[in-house]
Scaffold this active site. Sequence first.
Site, PDB file in Angstrom:
ATOM      1  N   SER A 249      44.421  35.801  28.210  1.00 36.39           N
ATOM      2  CA  SER A 249      45.569  36.022  29.091  1.00 36.39           C
ATOM      3  C   SER A 249      46.036  34.713  29.726  1.00 36.39           C
ATOM      4  O   SER A 249      47.241  34.435  29.785  1.00 36.39           O
ATOM      5  CB  SER A 249      45.216  37.025  30.188  1.00 36.39           C
ATOM      6  OG  SER A 249      46.281  37.187  31.084  1.00 36.39           O
TER       7      SER A 249
ATOM      8  N   GLU B 126      32.606  36.477  38.116  1.00 40.94           N
ATOM      9  CA  GLU B 126      33.332  35.393  38.787  1.00 40.94           C
ATOM     10  C   GLU B 126      32.427  34.502  39.637  1.00 40.94           C
ATOM     11  O   GLU B 126      32.658  33.295  39.747  1.00 40.94           O
ATOM     12  CB  GLU B 126      34.463  35.973  39.640  1.00 40.94           C
ATOM     13  CG  GLU B 126      35.629  36.536  38.838  1.00 40.94           C
ATOM     14  CD  GLU B 126      35.359  37.913  38.254  1.00 40.94           C
ATOM     15  OE1 GLU B 126      34.330  38.541  38.635  1.00 40.94           O
ATOM     16  OE2 GLU B 126      36.159  38.380  37.423  1.00 40.94           O
TER      17      GLU B 126
ATOM     18  N   PHE C 132      40.570  37.863  41.543  1.00 37.31           N
ATOM     19  CA  PHE C 132      39.139  37.637  41.294  1.00 37.31           C
ATOM     20  C   PHE C 132      38.680  36.255  41.761  1.00 37.31           C
ATOM     21  O   PHE C 132      37.504  36.057  42.059  1.00 37.31           O
ATOM     22  CB  PHE C 132      38.838  37.791  39.801  1.00 37.31           C
ATOM     23  CG  PHE C 132      39.253  39.112  39.223  1.00 37.31           C
ATOM     24  CD1 PHE C 132      38.995  40.299  39.900  1.00 37.31           C
ATOM     25  CD2 PHE C 132      39.900  39.181  38.006  1.00 37.31           C
ATOM     26  CE1 PHE C 132      39.388  41.522  39.376  1.00 37.31           C
ATOM     27  CE2 PHE C 132      40.292  40.399  37.467  1.00 37.31           C
ATOM     28  CZ  PHE C 132      40.038  41.579  38.147  1.00 37.31           C
TER      29      PHE C 132
ATOM     30  N   HIS D 173      48.406  35.218  38.065  1.00 36.26           N
ATOM     31  CA  HIS D 173      48.643  36.575  38.584  1.00 36.26           C
ATOM     32  C   HIS D 173      48.525  36.634  40.102  1.00 36.26           C
ATOM     33  O   HIS D 173      47.897  37.523  40.671  1.00 36.26           O
ATOM     34  CB  HIS D 173      47.672  37.575  37.946  1.00 36.26           C
ATOM     35  CG  HIS D 173      47.903  37.820  36.481  1.00 36.26           C
ATOM     36  ND1 HIS D 173      47.933  36.799  35.561  1.00 36.26           N
ATOM     37  CD2 HIS D 173      48.112  38.962  35.789  1.00 36.26           C
ATOM     38  CE1 HIS D 173      48.151  37.298  34.352  1.00 36.26           C
ATOM     39  NE2 HIS D 173      48.270  38.607  34.461  1.00 36.26           N
TER      40      HIS D 173
ATOM     41  N   ARG E 119      52.332  35.216  37.252  1.00 33.75           N
ATOM     42  CA  ARG E 119      52.112  35.939  35.996  1.00 33.75           C
ATOM     43  C   ARG E 119      53.343  35.879  35.092  1.00 33.75           C
ATOM     44  O   ARG E 119      53.235  35.622  33.893  1.00 33.75           O
ATOM     45  CB  ARG E 119      51.763  37.396  36.286  1.00 33.75           C
ATOM     46  CG  ARG E 119      51.815  38.330  35.067  1.00 33.75           C
ATOM     47  CD  ARG E 119      51.567  39.776  35.485  1.00 33.75           C
ATOM     48  NE  ARG E 119      51.737  40.696  34.374  1.00 33.75           N
ATOM     49  CZ  ARG E 119      52.870  41.323  34.084  1.00 33.75           C
ATOM     50  NH1 ARG E 119      53.958  41.106  34.812  1.00 33.75           N
ATOM     51  NH2 ARG E 119      52.929  42.167  33.065  1.00 33.75           N
TER      52      ARG E 119
END
Length: 324
Positions: A37, A58, A83, A115, A173
């Site tokens: 991503s 994470e 995250f 994001h 994003r």
Amino acid sequence: MNDPIMTDMRSAYSKALIHLGKENPNVVVLGADTTDSLKTSDFGKEFPDRFFNVGIAEANLVTISAGLAYSGKISFASTYAIFLPGRAVDQIRNNIAYPSPLGKKGLNVKLVSSHGGLSVGPDGGSHQQIEDIAIMRVIPNFRVLIPADTVAVSKLTALMAKEYGPFYMRMARSKTPLIHSESQNFEIGKGITLRDGSDCTIAACGITVRMALEAADSLQQEGISCRVLDMFSIKPIDDEILEKAARETGCIVTTEEHNIFAGMGSAVAESISESYPVPIKRIGAQDMFGESARDNEVPLLLEKHGITSFNIAKQVKEIRSKKL
């Protein structure tokens, strides 16, 4: 304004990392199961021995990046903003920011998220990160950046690699309009004046920079002259450019894709209050979470929180009446 050219921050980040990887064998890249991503997996294809996907972990992502930095590497660790920093504040603080080997401030880790903000519409309110600036700018030794476009992403990625120490950079994003030319110079701790003006200053970051310019255009048609600043460097913030703007325009409107508390607007207010206090209006999420919005509904979600060029222009008109 003319229709903007839309480009993808994650693609720009990926290309910048590959370029850095070719220049410097100490650059390493880490991800947490979002590498496709964020497109950092492209770095892994070029340099498989310097790429680490740690999975949905994470805290480990942060700790491993810290260990690599301690051994002399330049670590770029990336995942979604919810995250990172969302799930790993303790590790960020104690494993990256706190250690100071040989008198240096923190470890040489670059945390880069995607994001961020309300524009992550389809992921819903639980994943719309509107607290990350607040979290990261209060951690000692960290510098915090929010680029407005892909030119800024590319140049700031290169700057982070050259400058020792911990950084946090947040990307959007969705595709974003080009704001800067390739010749634009970027410097950590320095804002950029995109448009001069005398009646009010609009200080923006990230996706709201384009909105600020649109607002300034519409206000110009009404005879109101607005200065527009790209405050991509949240920490350190450019006290000099802000004081100059306060003295010369007499009021400031800030706009960001973040909670109005402890974000860029708060950083501007803190700076101005100590140098040349003027009326300030902060535009952003009004201390409330986001909510699900399909891609075509994201403008409606931003409108609900007042993050639009129309509202920026409205707030400029209102705050001008409060000028001292």
